[in-house]
Design a protein around this motif. Structure first.
Motif: not given
Length: 504
Positions: A121-132, A165-176, A181-185
């Motif tokens: 999840g940390v890796g995927m967050l970094g990928l989404r926020l700043a690159g691979a 918490v890590t994957w909830a954070t990823y879902a938050l960034v994706a939801g933004v 609505r399903w992403r917020w759920a």
């Protein structure tokens, strides 16, 4: 113009053509797979290394082992009195024990797997926020952090909370970004599950709110997050209210536990936050990582001004923010190196990497020894077995030690527990129910030898009528013959002797 002269021009035109749509779709998919799988595999390797810790167990893990072996109804009745905040975790471990047994691998492997999921999840967050590259580096750094290594090998809930918490954070960034609505759920459900595993996961919710506020996301996004956060708090509220009646569970916390180590890692993350980061999307890496690193710790420390509550493992998930900042900083150093703006960059990078490894290797080795934990129930049970003889009495001056030796019942089976009236399982407690003070004293006088288990020297002396009856009878009618000190306790053999005059 000859055919050979026309060929290069055709090649240039071919290179300029856009790649097929299938190739464009596959490249990001391959990058995501690498960014998620490489950290997860590294975490599994680090987590499995020395997972048995020389076949030792510490006190909190002994609680997990004992409670999770009980059936559902017994677990529920027990948590009405103690450890309600961990009820869901014990239920999960009950099912794992039913499938794989109660050995040390089954006790700790769920935490190793959860940490691997968190690293992905940390890796995927970094990928989404700043690159691979940032994502890959952050994901690889995460399992090397000392706190993460430690709690990846413990039979407690903290690694699972960190993964959620890590994957909830990823879902938050994706939801933004997508605003479905399903992403917020999904975000709300994962966060609520994390909070039900451990209440202090709710502090991550505050960090998420600050991240959205500083990111200046559209108002509909803020409203969606606020509604979801309110739902999480509402779902947690019944557990929080009921668990306040068990606040004595944290009475042992007299000052922040292992705060310097946590602050050192957080400070390193804050220094790395000064490095420029290539951002992607409305939420920037620093806007997410800095609040996650700082806020849960600061909020728990602030609450500790009223009642001491800070323990580093309660905010283990803050390490995801530290890992993101460290990964982004390493990526920045890599870009400087490639740009060749200064010959000093490679030298500094090599020296820094060497210093980090020099600090991590001894810490990693130490974490896989029995002394890395505050107590060693295996050593305690062994000391009781070696000190006792068949038919000796066994006396616990502190009830918690009864639970610790229960992890190895074969070591105390030949001894008689002098104070116990009802065992922990039948009484739906952790340490059992003891006899009245007068009965305890009378039973002690029937034995010539008593093996006594008590706290280490300098620890607070337990108070109450039962404790006074135990200590007075030992002082008047018995003499200490030999004492063995173990991690977290002492084992003393007492032998009967003629009472002194002042004992009556």
């Amino acid at each position: 113009m000859s055919l050979d002269q026309r060929a290069p021009a055709a090649g240039v035109v071919a290179d300029a053509l856009p790649a097929p749509a299938s190739a464009r779709r596959q490249a990001p998919g391959r990058a995501a797979a690498v960014v998620a799988l490489a950290p997860a595999l590294l975490t599994l390797a680090v987590g499995l290394w020395g997972i048995r810790r020389r076949n030792t167990m510490w006190g909190d893990e002994a609680v997990t082992q004992q409670l999770a072996q009980r059936d559902w109804s017994q677990i529920w009745r027990t948590v009405q009195h103690v450890d309600l905040v961990h009820a869901l975790y014990y239920a999960v471990m009950h099912e794992i024990f039913a499938l794989f047994g109660t050995g040390l691998p089954a006790l700790r492997l769920p935490s190793v797997l959860a940490t691997a999921v968190a690293a992905a999840g940390v890796g995927m967050l970094g990928l989404r926020l700043a690159g691979a590259r940032t994502g890959l580096l952050a994901g690889l750094v995460f399992p090397l952090l000392p706190q993460v290594q430690k709690y990846a090998q413990e039979g407690r809930s903290y690694a699972m909370v960190c993964a959620l918490v890590t994957w909830a954070t990823y879902a938050l960034v994706a939801g933004v970004t997508h605003r479905a609505r399903w992403r917020w759920a999904v975000y709300g459900c994962v966060m609520l599950l994390a909070c039900l595993l451990h209440e202090f996961a709710v502090l991550a919710l505050v960090a998420h709110g600050v991240t959205l506020a500083v990111s200046r996301v559209p108002r509909p996004v803020l409203r969606a997050w606020a509604a979801t956060a309110a739902g999480v708090v509402a779902g947690l509220l019944p557990l929080a209210l009921c668990s306040t009646g068990q606040s004595g569970q944290v009475s042992w916390i007299e000052s922040p536990v292992r705060l310097p180590g946590f602050l050192a890692m957080a400070a390193a993350g804050m220094v790395c936050a000064l490095a420029p980061v290539r951002g992607r999307g409305p939420v920037r890496l620093r806007a997410l990582a800095v609040p996650m690193t700082v806020l849960p710790c600061c909020l728990l420390l602030t609450a500790s001004l009223v009642k001491p509550l800070f323990v580093d493992r309660y905010v283990l998930y803050s390490n995801l923010g530290i890992a993101l900042l460290l990964g982004a900083c390493v990526d920045w150093v890599h870009r400087l190196w490639r740009s060749s703006r200064g010959a000093w960059i490679p030298v500094v990078a090599v020296l820094a990497a060497g210093a980090v490894l020099a600090a991590l290797v001894p810490a990693s080795l130490s974490l896989r020894t029995p002394r890395s934990r505050t107590n060693d129930v295996t050593a305690l049970a062994t000391a009781v077995r070696e000190a006792g003889r068949p038919g000796d009495g066994l006396l616990y001056l502190s009830g918690k030690h009864r639970l610790w030796t229960a992890a190895y019942p074969e070591d105390t089976r030949s001894l008689t527990d002098l104070a116990l009236a009802r065992d922990p399982v039948s009484s739906d407690t952790l340490t059992g129910v003891e006899r009245p003070a007068r009965d305890i004293a009378a039973r002690m006088l029937r034995f010539h030898r008593i093996v006594v288990v008590r706290d280490p020297a300098g620890a607070p002396v337990p108070s109450g009528p039962r404790q006074e009856a135990k200590t007075d009878t030992l002082r008047c009618h018995f003499r200490a013959r030999a004492t063995t000190g173990v991690s977290g306790a002492r084992v003393t053999v007492y032998v009967r002797h003629t009472p002194s005059r002042h004992c009556g």
